[in-house]
Design a protein around this motif. Structure first.
Motif, PDB file in Angstrom:
ATOM      1  N   GLU A  83     -18.322  29.162   9.051  1.00 10.34           N
ATOM      2  CA  GLU A  83     -19.759  29.266   8.832  1.00 10.34           C
ATOM      3  C   GLU A  83     -20.256  30.672   9.154  1.00 10.34           C
ATOM      4  OE1 GLU A  83     -21.732  25.790  10.864  1.00 10.34           O
ATOM      5  OE2 GLU A  83     -19.677  25.472  11.541  1.00 10.34           O
ATOM      6  N   ASP A  84     -21.414  30.997   8.651  1.00  8.41           N
ATOM      7  CA  ASP A  84     -22.049  32.277   8.955  1.00  8.41           C
ATOM      8  C   ASP A  84     -23.572  32.104   8.905  1.00  8.41           C
ATOM      9  OD1 ASP A  84     -22.598  34.905   9.468  1.00  8.41           O
ATOM     10  OD2 ASP A  84     -22.181  35.608   7.424  1.00  8.41           O
ATOM     11  N   PRO A  85     -24.213  31.818  10.044  1.00  5.15           N
ATOM     12  CA  PRO A  85     -23.627  31.642  11.377  1.00  5.15           C
ATOM     13  C   PRO A  85     -23.328  30.176  11.657  1.00  5.15           C
ATOM     14  CG  PRO A  85     -25.989  31.672  11.575  1.00  5.15           C
ATOM     15  CD  PRO A  85     -25.688  31.804  10.094  1.00  5.15           C
ATOM     16  N   VAL A  86     -22.728  29.899  12.833  1.00  5.02           N
ATOM     17  CA  VAL A  86     -22.564  28.523  13.303  1.00  5.02           C
ATOM     18  C   VAL A  86     -23.904  28.071  13.863  1.00  5.02           C
ATOM     19  CG1 VAL A  86     -21.395  27.028  14.953  1.00  5.02           C
ATOM     20  CG2 VAL A  86     -20.118  28.846  13.800  1.00  5.02           C
ATOM     21  N   GLU A  87     -24.549  27.110  13.180  1.00  3.88           N
ATOM     22  CA  GLU A  87     -25.904  26.710  13.570  1.00  3.88           C
ATOM     23  C   GLU A  87     -25.915  25.635  14.644  1.00  3.88           C
ATOM     24  OE1 GLU A  87     -28.445  25.855  10.303  1.00  3.88           O
ATOM     25  OE2 GLU A  87     -27.952  27.686   9.215  1.00  3.88           O
ATOM     26  N   TYR A  88     -25.012  24.650  14.531  1.00  3.60           N
ATOM     27  CA  TYR A  88     -24.933  23.586  15.533  1.00  3.60           C
ATOM     28  C   TYR A  88     -23.481  23.466  15.980  1.00  3.60           C
ATOM     29  CZ  TYR A  88     -29.102  22.280  12.877  1.00  3.60           C
ATOM     30  OH  TYR A  88     -30.295  22.311  12.217  1.00  3.60           O
ATOM     31  N   GLN A  89     -23.314  23.139  17.236  1.00  4.78           N
ATOM     32  CA  GLN A  89     -21.962  22.959  17.755  1.00  4.78           C
ATOM     33  C   GLN A  89     -21.624  21.475  17.748  1.00  4.78           C
ATOM     34  OE1 GLN A  89     -21.520  24.981  21.498  1.00  4.78           O
ATOM     35  NE2 GLN A  89     -22.145  26.966  20.653  1.00  4.78           N
ATOM     36  N   LEU A  90     -20.474  21.146  17.145  1.00  9.54           N
ATOM     37  CA  LEU A  90     -20.047  19.765  17.004  1.00  9.54           C
ATOM     38  C   LEU A  90     -18.852  19.498  17.908  1.00  9.54           C
ATOM     39  CD1 LEU A  90     -20.149  19.491  13.094  1.00  9.54           C
ATOM     40  CD2 LEU A  90     -21.854  18.630  14.702  1.00  9.54           C
ATOM     41  N   ARG A  91     -18.905  18.422  18.636  1.00  9.02           N
ATOM     42  CA  ARG A  91     -17.790  18.049  19.506  1.00  9.02           C
ATOM     43  C   ARG A  91     -16.615  17.574  18.656  1.00  9.02           C
ATOM     44  NH1 ARG A  91     -19.361  14.268  24.438  1.00  9.02           N
ATOM     45  NH2 ARG A  91     -17.212  14.864  24.921  1.00  9.02           N
ATOM     46  N   GLY A  92     -15.400  18.012  19.057  1.00 12.80           N
ATOM     47  CA  GLY A  92     -14.205  17.578  18.347  1.00 12.80           C
ATOM     48  C   GLY A  92     -13.968  18.288  17.038  1.00 12.80           C
ATOM     49  N   VAL A  93     -14.734  19.348  16.759  1.00 14.04           N
ATOM     50  CA  VAL A  93     -14.591  20.099  15.505  1.00 14.04           C
ATOM     51  C   VAL A  93     -14.336  21.563  15.844  1.00 14.04           C
ATOM     52  CG1 VAL A  93     -15.747  20.847  13.385  1.00 14.04           C
ATOM     53  CG2 VAL A  93     -16.093  18.514  14.242  1.00 14.04           C
ATOM     54  N   THR A  94     -13.345  22.162  15.202  1.00 10.35           N
ATOM     55  CA  THR A  94     -13.070  23.593  15.381  1.00 10.35           C
ATOM     56  C   THR A  94     -13.979  24.372  14.441  1.00 10.35           C
ATOM     57  OG1 THR A  94     -10.755  23.133  15.920  1.00 10.35           O
ATOM     58  CG2 THR A  94     -11.315  25.390  15.281  1.00 10.35           C
ATOM     59  N   GLN A  95     -14.874  25.179  15.006  1.00 13.13           N
ATOM     60  CA  GLN A  95     -15.853  25.914  14.205  1.00 13.13           C
ATOM     61  C   GLN A  95     -15.561  27.411  14.278  1.00 13.13           C
ATOM     62  OE1 GLN A  95     -19.131  23.404  16.210  1.00 13.13           O
ATOM     63  NE2 GLN A  95     -20.073  23.974  14.259  1.00 13.13           N
ATOM     64  N   VAL A  96     -15.473  28.028  13.108  1.00 11.50           N
ATOM     65  CA  VAL A  96     -15.108  29.437  12.994  1.00 11.50           C
ATOM     66  C   VAL A  96     -16.313  30.216  12.484  1.00 11.50           C
ATOM     67  CG1 VAL A  96     -13.575  31.093  11.869  1.00 11.50           C
ATOM     68  CG2 VAL A  96     -12.708  28.832  12.524  1.00 11.50           C
ATOM     69  N   GLN A  97     -16.625  31.323  13.148  1.00  9.51           N
ATOM     70  CA  GLN A  97     -17.739  32.188  12.751  1.00  9.51           C
ATOM     71  C   GLN A  97     -17.213  33.313  11.866  1.00  9.51           C
ATOM     72  OE1 GLN A  97     -21.368  32.533  13.879  1.00  9.51           O
ATOM     73  NE2 GLN A  97     -21.168  33.835  12.083  1.00  9.51           N
ATOM     74  N   ALA A  98     -17.690  33.392  10.633  1.00  8.13           N
ATOM     75  CA  ALA A  98     -17.341  34.510   9.755  1.00  8.13           C
ATOM     76  C   ALA A  98     -18.145  35.741  10.151  1.00  8.13           C
ATOM     77  CB  ALA A  98     -17.619  34.150   8.302  1.00  8.13           C
ATOM     78  N   HIS A  99     -17.552  36.926  10.004  1.00  7.31           N
ATOM     79  CA  HIS A  99     -18.225  38.185  10.313  1.00  7.31           C
ATOM     80  C   HIS A  99     -17.973  39.146   9.156  1.00  7.31           C
ATOM     81  CE1 HIS A  99     -19.322  37.200  14.467  1.00  7.31           C
ATOM     82  NE2 HIS A  99     -18.134  36.654  14.591  1.00  7.31           N
TER      83      HIS A  99
END
Length: 559
Positions: free
Chosen positions: A341-357
Motif C-alpha cells: 500500500e501507499d500509504p498503509v492507512e489501517y493496521q490489520l492484525r495477522g496481515v503482513t502490510q508493506v509500505q511502498a516508497h
C-alpha cells in the motif's frame, strides 16, 4: 462551583490522564487549564466553551452575532473616552444593542475583574452582558478594530526566522491544534487551507462535501502555514515547489496520522490535510451498506481460491475501506495475507502490510515481486496504476493467488477496457479477473428527515430491481431537512452504493473481442446487474438516503 477538569471528564470530552498531564504542564509553565488542554490537543475549543458556559453561567456567542463592521465598536470606544490601544492591549471588544440599553462584551479573559470595573465606571447606566467567544472569532473582531495592526501575534512577515518564531508561539500552536480538534469533532476527513488575495479560508470536508469553517485575514496565513509545515517535516522557506509530508498528533483524545500536501498558487500555498484516525476500527462488510444479494455475492467472490477482484471508483469513494473489510472477513489465520500500500492507512492484525516508497524507487511492482517470494495466499494491492503492476497481479492470479486491488474507473465494466488500454492482453484480462465492483458513498439521512414521495418513474424502477430479500420491506422515501445535530445539512454519516459485475462467459467473450464499455454495459444489464444509481434508488426506498443525494453521487457515473 465544580472544577473545569471534573466537568470535562464528566462530559467525556477528556479523560483523567489528560487532565493530570495538563495540570503538570500548568504547574511548570503556567497558563489556564483550558488553553493548556487545547494546546495539548486533548479537547476542542467548542467542547471547552460549552463546559465553561455551564461552569460560569456565561453564554457562548457565535461569530454571526458579532458585528461585521468596526463602526459600532469604534462608536463605543469613543463613548468610553478610553484610547483604542487599551482595548487592543486588553483584547476586548464591545458594542451596544439596537435599543441602546445593553452593552455586549467579548474578551480574551471575560472574568477579568479590572475589565468589569473599568466598563462599569464608563457605562454606569448600561447593562453589561459578557460572553464566551471562540479565539478565532475574538481575533477576527480585534482585527477589524486594529485594521492593519499585527497586535495578535500572527504578523505578516516573509522573514523565515520570524515565521519560525511565530509558528512556535502559543497563539499559532493553539490555533492549529484547535483547528484539528474541531475537524475531528465535526467528523471531517480533510482540512483545506485556501489563500486568496486579502483573506484565506479554512474548509472541512464532512461526508464528502466541503464546508467553509473560517474566513480569516491574509496576514495570518503565513505563520499558520509555517506551523503546519514545521510539524509535518516540510521546508518552511520553500513556497515555489509542491511538498508532501505527514505528522502524528493527538487531538480530542485521538491519535491522528495526517498527510499534508502543499501546492503553490497565485495567492499562496494551498494546503490540504487528510486526517486518518489511527484508532478507527476496521469496518465489517455487513456495515458498509451492501444490499443482501450484493453482500452474499461479494462474500462468494472473496471466498474463491484465486483470481483478481477489483474495486473501482474515484478518490474518496471508500475503496480501501471495502478492501480492508474484505481482508478482515477472510482472515481466519489459515492463510498468508500480504498487502502492498501507499500509504498503509489501517493496521490489520495477522496481515503482513508493506509500505511502498516510490520516491526511493520501491514501487508497487517491485514490492509485488518480493511478496510473491513470501508464499502468500491472498495479496492486496493498494492500486493498480500501470502496466507493470497489472501484469504482475495477473500472473499472481494465474498461478493460484487471490488478488484484491483498486482501479480508478467510473463504473465496473470500464475496468476491463482500462486494463486493456494499459497494454495488458485481452485474453489475460478475461482469464484472470473474476469480478469487478464499482462504488460510491452517499450521505445518510439525519433523523430529522421527513417523509417524501419520489417521481413515478423512480418508484416503477425500484419495483423492477428490488431484491427478493427486500420485497417485504415497505417503502420509506424521505427528504433531507437539517437540524443542529447534523449542522443543518440534513445528513450525518455515509453509506456505500455498489455495482457488482461477475465475469460471465458472455462478458468474457466481449473482453476478448476488445468490445467497448458500452457493449459490456448492455450485456451486464441484460444479465440483471444493477447500476450504481439503481442501488442508490434502493437505499432511498429504504429511507437510508435521499433521491437528491443519489443523483448527486452518481452524476459522473455512467448509467
Amino acid at each position: 462551583m465544580a472544577r473545569l477538569g471534573e466537568l470535562l471528564v464528566q462530559a467525556n470530552f477528556v479523560n483523567s490522564q489528560d487532565i493530570q498531564r495538563a495540570l503538570d504542564f500548568q504547574q511548570r509553565f503556567g497558563g489556564k487549564l483550558g488553553a493548556v488542554l487545547i494546546r495539548m490537543g486533548a479537547v476542542s475549543e467548542d467542547s471547552l466553551l460549552s463546559t465553561l458556559s455551564q461552569q460560569l453561567g456565561l453564554p457562548v456567542i457565535d461569530n454571526a452575532n458579532i458585528p461585521t463592521d468596526a463602526a459600532p465598536l469604534m462608536q463605543l470606544i469613543e463613548l468610553s473616552g478610553i484610547e483604542k490601544d487599551w482595548w487592543l492591549d486588553q483584547e476586548i471588544a464591545a458594542w451596544t444593542d439596537e435599543e441602546n440599553q445593553c452593552i455586549h462584551c467579548v474578551a480574551r479573559d471575560p472574568l477579568n475583574d479590572t475589565l468589569h470595573e473599568v466598563l462599569s465606571q464608563c457605562f454606569p447606566h448600561y447593562t453589561l452582558i459578557w460572553y464566551l467567544a471562540r479565539n478565532q472569532d475574538l481575533d477576527r473582531v480585534l482585527d477589524r478594530l486594529a485594521k492593519a495592526h499585527d497586535d495578535d501575534g500572527f504578523g505578516n512577515s516573509d522573514d523565515v526566522h520570524l515565521l519560525r518564531e511565530l509558528a512556535e508561539g502559543a497563539p499559532v500552536v493553539e490555533f492549529v491544534n484547535n483547528m484539528f480538534s474541531q475537524a475531528i469533532d465535526q467528523r471531517a476527513s480533510d482540512v483545506h487551507l485556501e489563500p486568496e488575495e486579502h483573506s484565506f479560508f479554512v474548509r472541512y470536508r464532512v461526508d464528502g462535501v466541503l464546508y467553509e469553517h473560517l474566513n480569516l485575514p491574509k496576514e495570518r496565513f503565513n505563520p499558520i502555514a509555517s506551523r503546519i509545515k514545521l510539524i509535518s517535516g516540510l521546508d518552511i522557506a520553500e513556497r515555489r515547489l509542491p511538498q508532501d509530508g505527514r505528522l502524528n498528533i493527538r487531538v480530542s483524545g485521538q491519535e491522528l496520522d495526517i498527510r499534508v500536501s502543499c501546492l503553490p498558487g497565485v495567492h499562496g500555498e494551498s494546503i490540504v490535510m487528510r486526517l486518518l484516525p489511527k484508532e478507527r476500527q476496521t469496518s465489517r462488510l455487513d456495515h458498509l451498506g451492501f444490499a443482501p444479494d450484493h453482500l452474499r455475492l461479494f462474500n462468494e467472490w472473496i471466498s474463491e481460491p484465486h483470481g483478481i477482484i477489483l474495486v473501482t471508483g474515484p478518490t474518496g469513494s471508500g475503496k480501501s475501506t471495502t478492501l480492508y473489510a474484505a481482508l478482515d472477513a477472510i482472515n481466519d489465520r489459515s492463510q498468508k495475507i500480504i498487502t502492498v500500500e501507499d500509504p498503509v492507512e489501517y493496521q490489520l492484525r495477522g496481515v503482513t502490510q508493506v509500505q511502498a516508497h516510490s520516491e526511493i524507487g520501491y514501487t508497487f511492482a517491485q514490492a509485488l515481486r518480493s511478496i510473491l517470494r513470501q508464499d502468500p495466499d491472498i495479496i492486496m494491492i493498494g492500486e493498480i496504476r500501470d502496466r507493470e503492476t497489472s501484469e504482475i497481479a495477473i500472473q499472481a492470479a494465474l498461478t493460484g493467488h487471490m488478488v484484491l486491488s483498486t482501479l480508478h474507473t467510473n463504473d465496473a465494466v470500464s475496468a476491463f477496457t482500462r486494463l486493456v488500454d494499459m497494454g495488458v492482453e485481452p485474453f489475460l484480462v478475461a482469464t484472470s479477473v473474476r469480478a469487478v465492483q464499482a462504488q460510491r458513498l452517499v450521505r445518510r439521512l439525519c433523523s430529522c428527515a421527513v417523509a417524501s414521495e419520489p417521481l413515478a418513474m423512480v418508484r416503477d424502477r425500484v419495483r423492477e430491481i428490488l431484491p427478493k430479500e427486500l420485497a417485504d420491506r415497505p417503502a420509506n422515501w424521505k427528504a433531507a431537512v437539517g437540524c443542529a445535530q447534523c449542522q443543518h445539512t440534513g445528513y450525518q454519516g455515509r453509506v456505500g452504493i455498489y455495482e457488482l459485475v461477475y465475469i460471465t462467459p458472455e462478458i468474457q467473450n466481449l473482453v476478448l473481442q476488445r468490445a467497448t464499455a458500452s457493449d459490456m454495459r448492455r450485456m451486464a444489464a441484460k444479465q440483471g446487474f444493477r447500476t450504481l444509481r439503481d442501488d442508490g434508488w434502493i437505499k432511498a426506498y429504504l429511507g437510508v438516503t435521499s433521491i437528491e443525494e443519489v443523483l448527486r453521487a452518481t452524476e459522473a457515473a455512467t448509467l
